[in-house]
Design a protein around this motif. Structure first.
Motif, PDB file in Angstrom:
ATOM      1  N   VAL A 243       0.858  -1.196   0.000  1.00 36.93           N
ATOM      2  CA  VAL A 243       0.000   0.000   0.000  1.00 36.93           C
ATOM      3  C   VAL A 243       0.887   1.237   0.000  1.00 36.93           C
ATOM      4  CG1 VAL A 243      -1.674   1.313   1.366  1.00 36.93           C
ATOM      5  CG2 VAL A 243      -1.913  -1.164   1.151  1.00 36.93           C
ATOM      6  N   TRP A 244       0.612   2.123  -0.942  1.00 35.31           N
ATOM      7  CA  TRP A 244       1.396   3.356  -1.039  1.00 35.31           C
ATOM      8  C   TRP A 244       1.123   4.232   0.174  1.00 35.31           C
ATOM      9  CZ3 TRP A 244       0.030   8.667  -2.084  1.00 35.31           C
ATOM     10  CH2 TRP A 244       1.129   9.472  -2.424  1.00 35.31           C
ATOM     11  N   LEU A 245       2.177   4.676   0.819  1.00 31.90           N
ATOM     12  CA  LEU A 245       2.021   5.520   2.011  1.00 31.90           C
ATOM     13  C   LEU A 245       2.296   6.990   1.711  1.00 31.90           C
ATOM     14  CD1 LEU A 245       3.923   3.306   4.628  1.00 31.90           C
ATOM     15  CD2 LEU A 245       1.452   3.517   4.341  1.00 31.90           C
ATOM     16  N   GLY A 246       3.177   7.238   0.749  1.00 29.44           N
ATOM     17  CA  GLY A 246       3.541   8.618   0.440  1.00 29.44           C
ATOM     18  C   GLY A 246       4.926   8.651  -0.170  1.00 29.44           C
ATOM     19  N   ASN A 247       5.489   9.871  -0.225  1.00 31.95           N
ATOM     20  CA  ASN A 247       6.800  10.022  -0.856  1.00 31.95           C
ATOM     21  C   ASN A 247       7.780  10.627   0.150  1.00 31.95           C
ATOM     22  OD1 ASN A 247       8.947  11.455  -2.572  1.00 31.95           O
ATOM     23  ND2 ASN A 247       7.876  10.155  -4.051  1.00 31.95           N
ATOM     24  N   VAL A 248       8.976  10.083   0.152  1.00 30.05           N
ATOM     25  CA  VAL A 248       9.965  10.524   1.151  1.00 30.05           C
ATOM     26  C   VAL A 248      11.217  11.114   0.484  1.00 30.05           C
ATOM     27  CG1 VAL A 248       9.215   8.957   2.967  1.00 30.05           C
ATOM     28  CG2 VAL A 248      10.858   8.148   1.264  1.00 30.05           C
ATOM     29  N   LYS A 249      11.020  11.584  -0.747  1.00 26.50           N
ATOM     30  CA  LYS A 249      12.158  12.111  -1.509  1.00 26.50           C
ATOM     31  C   LYS A 249      12.866  13.242  -0.741  1.00 26.50           C
ATOM     32  CE  LYS A 249      10.941  13.762  -5.382  1.00 26.50           C
ATOM     33  NZ  LYS A 249      10.256  13.857  -6.676  1.00 26.50           N
ATOM     34  N   ASN A 250      12.081  14.053  -0.048  1.00 23.44           N
ATOM     35  CA  ASN A 250      12.663  15.218   0.618  1.00 23.44           C
ATOM     36  C   ASN A 250      12.936  15.019   2.107  1.00 23.44           C
ATOM     37  OD1 ASN A 250      12.542  16.738  -1.789  1.00 23.44           O
ATOM     38  ND2 ASN A 250      10.341  17.058  -1.462  1.00 23.44           N
ATOM     39  N   VAL A 251      12.795  13.798   2.556  1.00 19.99           N
ATOM     40  CA  VAL A 251      13.071  13.529   3.978  1.00 19.99           C
ATOM     41  C   VAL A 251      14.568  13.341   4.175  1.00 19.99           C
ATOM     42  CG1 VAL A 251      12.671  11.924   5.892  1.00 19.99           C
ATOM     43  CG2 VAL A 251      10.796  12.500   4.325  1.00 19.99           C
ATOM     44  N   LYS A 252      15.106  14.085   5.127  1.00 18.27           N
ATOM     45  CA  LYS A 252      16.566  14.038   5.355  1.00 18.27           C
ATOM     46  C   LYS A 252      16.902  13.029   6.455  1.00 18.27           C
ATOM     47  CE  LYS A 252      17.468  18.771   3.893  1.00 18.27           C
ATOM     48  NZ  LYS A 252      16.253  18.785   3.065  1.00 18.27           N
ATOM     49  N   PRO A 253      18.163  12.601   6.497  1.00 23.00           N
ATOM     50  CA  PRO A 253      18.573  11.711   7.581  1.00 23.00           C
ATOM     51  C   PRO A 253      18.246  12.319   8.946  1.00 23.00           C
ATOM     52  CG  PRO A 253      20.271  11.796   5.895  1.00 23.00           C
ATOM     53  CD  PRO A 253      19.247  12.833   5.517  1.00 23.00           C
ATOM     54  N   ASN A 254      17.823  11.466   9.851  1.00 26.10           N
ATOM     55  CA  ASN A 254      17.441  11.834  11.224  1.00 26.10           C
ATOM     56  C   ASN A 254      16.082  12.545  11.294  1.00 26.10           C
ATOM     57  OD1 ASN A 254      18.022  11.550  13.937  1.00 26.10           O
ATOM     58  ND2 ASN A 254      18.863  13.621  14.107  1.00 26.10           N
ATOM     59  N   GLN A 255      15.337  12.529  10.210  1.00 20.91           N
ATOM     60  CA  GLN A 255      13.960  13.029  10.260  1.00 20.91           C
ATOM     61  C   GLN A 255      13.015  11.838  10.302  1.00 20.91           C
ATOM     62  OE1 GLN A 255      13.454  15.616   6.827  1.00 20.91           O
ATOM     63  NE2 GLN A 255      14.030  17.415   8.020  1.00 20.91           N
ATOM     64  N   TYR A 256      11.804  12.100  10.763  1.00 25.39           N
ATOM     65  CA  TYR A 256      10.840  11.000  10.799  1.00 25.39           C
ATOM     66  C   TYR A 256       9.440  11.470  10.449  1.00 25.39           C
ATOM     67  CZ  TYR A 256       8.406  11.942  15.265  1.00 25.39           C
ATOM     68  OH  TYR A 256       7.618  12.444  16.247  1.00 25.39           O
ATOM     69  N   LEU A 257       8.632  10.512  10.078  1.00 21.26           N
ATOM     70  CA  LEU A 257       7.242  10.776   9.703  1.00 21.26           C
ATOM     71  C   LEU A 257       6.355   9.800  10.459  1.00 21.26           C
ATOM     72  CD1 LEU A 257       8.009  10.851   5.894  1.00 21.26           C
ATOM     73  CD2 LEU A 257       7.418  12.871   7.237  1.00 21.26           C
ATOM     74  N   THR A 258       5.102  10.176  10.616  1.00 20.97           N
ATOM     75  CA  THR A 258       4.154   9.272  11.268  1.00 20.97           C
ATOM     76  C   THR A 258       3.078   8.860  10.269  1.00 20.97           C
ATOM     77  OG1 THR A 258       2.719  11.052  12.018  1.00 20.97           O
ATOM     78  CG2 THR A 258       4.501  10.398  13.500  1.00 20.97           C
ATOM     79  N   TYR A 259       2.486   7.732  10.506  1.00 19.73           N
ATOM     80  CA  TYR A 259       1.371   7.268   9.687  1.00 19.73           C
ATOM     81  C   TYR A 259       0.632   6.171  10.446  1.00 19.73           C
ATOM     82  CZ  TYR A 259       4.122   3.095   8.425  1.00 19.73           C
ATOM     83  OH  TYR A 259       4.836   1.924   8.468  1.00 19.73           O
ATOM     84  N   THR A 260      -0.498   5.792   9.907  1.00 20.67           N
ATOM     85  CA  THR A 260      -1.265   4.690  10.497  1.00 20.67           C
ATOM     86  C   THR A 260      -1.023   3.444   9.675  1.00 20.67           C
ATOM     87  OG1 THR A 260      -2.956   6.226  11.278  1.00 20.67           O
ATOM     88  CG2 THR A 260      -3.581   3.907  11.128  1.00 20.67           C
ATOM     89  N   ASP A 261      -0.563   2.398  10.326  1.00 21.69           N
ATOM     90  CA  ASP A 261      -0.284   1.167   9.576  1.00 21.69           C
ATOM     91  C   ASP A 261      -1.580   0.646   8.952  1.00 21.69           C
ATOM     92  OD1 ASP A 261       1.303  -1.114   8.744  1.00 21.69           O
ATOM     93  OD2 ASP A 261       0.133  -2.238  10.205  1.00 21.69           O
TER      94      ASP A 261
END
Ligand code: FES
Length: 217
Positions: A71-89
């Motif tokens: 399941v596609w969750l989104g795009n992380v192209k612009n996420v830098k090292p040591n950053q994080y995102l949240t989502y619902t599994d």
């Protein structure tokens, strides 16, 4: 008495002729051909019986292919090292975290604390997942191993796939046919909100607190 006619037919006196000419088939040959026919029939039937097995195998292949897509969750192209995102599994419905480690690799965990079920966010200052309820700490670079606090076991690792375009897929769930994919990734709050702000008396108040049931903040 048996008479043989000029056409090569035998008259057994029963009013019926049995052909014996060049077109006739001797009994032994007839039996052999019949047996061969039966064998061919059995082989064909076996082939027919294999078809559902083949279809089953094809179905299994299709299922595993679908599971690979996820399941596609989104795009992380612009996420830098040591950053994080949240989502619902998408499979469990649990709050989850997607972290880009210092080495650039992405990892994802079920954010429900294994101690008492609070939602565990990522603290980019400590580079750990820190539970706001009783202080359990998990190291995302080591499979969310417990490195402090009362949690009895690591957070559950969630299988993900990141393609070359930065699209992230949850591999533990299957896409729902006809349902358009929706971006589920949200930026995580800054570390100060996670670890708690310092109070006037020097103590630290708890930051985000949430249980499995209330879904976090
Ligand atoms: S619920 Fe996380 S440490 Fe207790």
């Amino acid at each position: 008495m048996t008479n043989i006619s000029s056409e090569g037919r035998q008259d057994h006196g029963l009013g019926q002729d049995v052909a014996t000419g060049p077109e006739s088939v001797p009994r032994s040959t007839f039996m052999r051909r019949a047996a061969a026919g039966v064998l061919l029939g059995v082989a064909a039937s076996a082939g027919d019986m294999l078809s559902p097995l083949k279809m089953l195998a094809a179905g299994k292949h299709a299922t595993s292919a679908a599971a690979k897509v996820g399941v596609w969750l989104g795009n992380v192209k612009n996420v830098k090292p040591n950053q994080y995102l949240t989502y619902t599994d998408p499979k469990s419905g649990d709050p989850s975290v997607l972290i880009r480690l210092a080495n650039g690799q992405f990892v994802s965990y079920d954010a429900v604390c294994t101690h008492a079920g609070c939602t565990v966010p990522y603290d980019s200052t400590q580079r750990l997942l820190v539970c706001p309820c009783h202080g359990a700490r998990f190291d995302p670079a080591r499979g969310a191993a417990v490195v402090g606090g009362p949690a009895p076991q690591p957070l559950a690792k969630l299988p993900i796939r990141v393609d070359t375009g930065g699209n992230v897929y949850a591999l533990d769930a299957k896409p729902v046919p006809g349902k358009a994919p929706v971006n589920q990734l949200k930026p995580g709050p800054p570390a100060s909100k996670v670890s708690g702000e310092e109070n006037d008396d020097g103590t630290r108040s708890r930051g985000r607190k949430g249980s499995k049931n209330d879904g976090g903040d």
